[in-house]
Motif scaffolding. Sequence first.
Motif, PDB file in Angstrom:
ATOM      1  N   ASN A   1      22.170 -20.661  -8.840  1.00 35.74           N
ATOM      2  CA  ASN A   1      23.271 -21.619  -8.700  1.00 35.74           C
ATOM      3  C   ASN A   1      24.594 -20.884  -8.594  1.00 35.74           C
ATOM      4  O   ASN A   1      24.622 -19.660  -8.537  1.00 35.74           O
ATOM      5  N   ASP A   2      25.692 -21.625  -8.597  1.00 34.92           N
ATOM      6  CA  ASP A   2      27.000 -21.002  -8.409  1.00 34.92           C
ATOM      7  C   ASP A   2      27.654 -20.529  -9.699  1.00 34.92           C
ATOM      8  O   ASP A   2      28.768 -20.053  -9.686  1.00 34.92           O
ATOM      9  N   ARG A   3      26.977 -20.620 -10.816  1.00 34.97           N
ATOM     10  CA  ARG A   3      27.491 -20.104 -12.082  1.00 34.97           C
ATOM     11  C   ARG A   3      26.810 -18.780 -12.375  1.00 34.97           C
ATOM     12  O   ARG A   3      26.003 -18.662 -13.282  1.00 34.97           O
ATOM     13  N   PHE A   4      27.137 -17.774 -11.583  1.00 32.88           N
ATOM     14  CA  PHE A   4      26.376 -16.536 -11.669  1.00 32.88           C
ATOM     15  C   PHE A   4      27.109 -15.363 -12.283  1.00 32.88           C
ATOM     16  O   PHE A   4      26.489 -14.501 -12.847  1.00 32.88           O
ATOM     17  N   LEU A   5      28.442 -15.268 -12.170  1.00 29.02           N
ATOM     18  CA  LEU A   5      29.141 -14.098 -12.690  1.00 29.02           C
ATOM     19  C   LEU A   5      29.350 -14.226 -14.187  1.00 29.02           C
ATOM     20  O   LEU A   5      29.915 -15.198 -14.664  1.00 29.02           O
ATOM     21  N   ARG A   6      28.880 -13.226 -14.911  1.00 29.65           N
ATOM     22  CA  ARG A   6      29.001 -13.215 -16.362  1.00 29.65           C
ATOM     23  C   ARG A   6      30.265 -12.454 -16.754  1.00 29.65           C
ATOM     24  O   ARG A   6      30.765 -11.642 -15.979  1.00 29.65           O
ATOM     25  N   PRO A   7      30.805 -12.680 -17.961  1.00 35.43           N
ATOM     26  CA  PRO A   7      32.042 -12.015 -18.383  1.00 35.43           C
ATOM     27  C   PRO A   7      31.982 -10.482 -18.339  1.00 35.43           C
ATOM     28  O   PRO A   7      32.999  -9.829 -18.177  1.00 35.43           O
ATOM     29  N   ASP A   8      30.785  -9.918 -18.439  1.00 35.68           N
ATOM     30  CA  ASP A   8      30.653  -8.451 -18.426  1.00 35.68           C
ATOM     31  C   ASP A   8      30.508  -7.881 -17.012  1.00 35.68           C
ATOM     32  O   ASP A   8      30.211  -6.701 -16.839  1.00 35.68           O
ATOM     33  N   GLY A   9      30.722  -8.692 -15.985  1.00 31.62           N
ATOM     34  CA  GLY A   9      30.639  -8.204 -14.611  1.00 31.62           C
ATOM     35  C   GLY A   9      29.225  -8.117 -14.070  1.00 31.62           C
ATOM     36  O   GLY A   9      28.980  -7.475 -13.062  1.00 31.62           O
ATOM     37  N   THR A  10      28.282  -8.785 -14.730  1.00 32.03           N
ATOM     38  CA  THR A  10      26.903  -8.801 -14.260  1.00 32.03           C
ATOM     39  C   THR A  10      26.546 -10.188 -13.731  1.00 32.03           C
ATOM     40  O   THR A  10      27.249 -11.158 -13.986  1.00 32.03           O
ATOM     41  N   VAL A  11      25.461 -10.227 -12.978  1.00 33.84           N
ATOM     42  CA  VAL A  11      24.924 -11.489 -12.479  1.00 33.84           C
ATOM     43  C   VAL A  11      23.452 -11.572 -12.851  1.00 33.84           C
ATOM     44  O   VAL A  11      22.793 -10.550 -13.031  1.00 33.84           O
TER      45      VAL A  11
END
Length: 153
Positions: A53-63
């Motif tokens: 889905n479009d909620r993929f970028l995590r706060p630590d810069g990972t997906v």
Amino acid sequence: MIATALLSGCSAERSPDRSGAATGPAGSTGDGSPAASTIVKLTELPNGSCLANDRFLRPDGTVQTVDCKRRHMYRTYASTDLPPEMRDGPFPGYQKVYDFTLKFCDAEFAKLYKGPAGKDGRPVEYLIAPMEKAQWRPEEKRVVCATITSPNA
């Protein structure tokens, strides 16, 4: 950071309002079969990766990627670092990043799909790049191009 803040757009029409996102490949299990999902640094996201889905970028810069055989919305097809004159200094502004991203992704899309996005049955492209000053972090000074594969996922 909120993932939607990272996105810039692409649509079937040529306009400055194009929507964009990236995807990532699933890793593998010990026996070589695809894993259900994998956490990958955005800077190491391989082409051909899939995102649910479009909620993929995590706060630590990972997906978090998913196995492309599973239901997903995006599949990556190209990526590159922003050019040194952009990434080595202060945030160059939305328009410069957007223009570079769009030019790169459009060119790569045309090579792969033999024409423009969203036309004649071709998929719509989706772009990911640091479009805001708050996103100007080392792990996000990268362009990732993807196609929307399942808008209703």
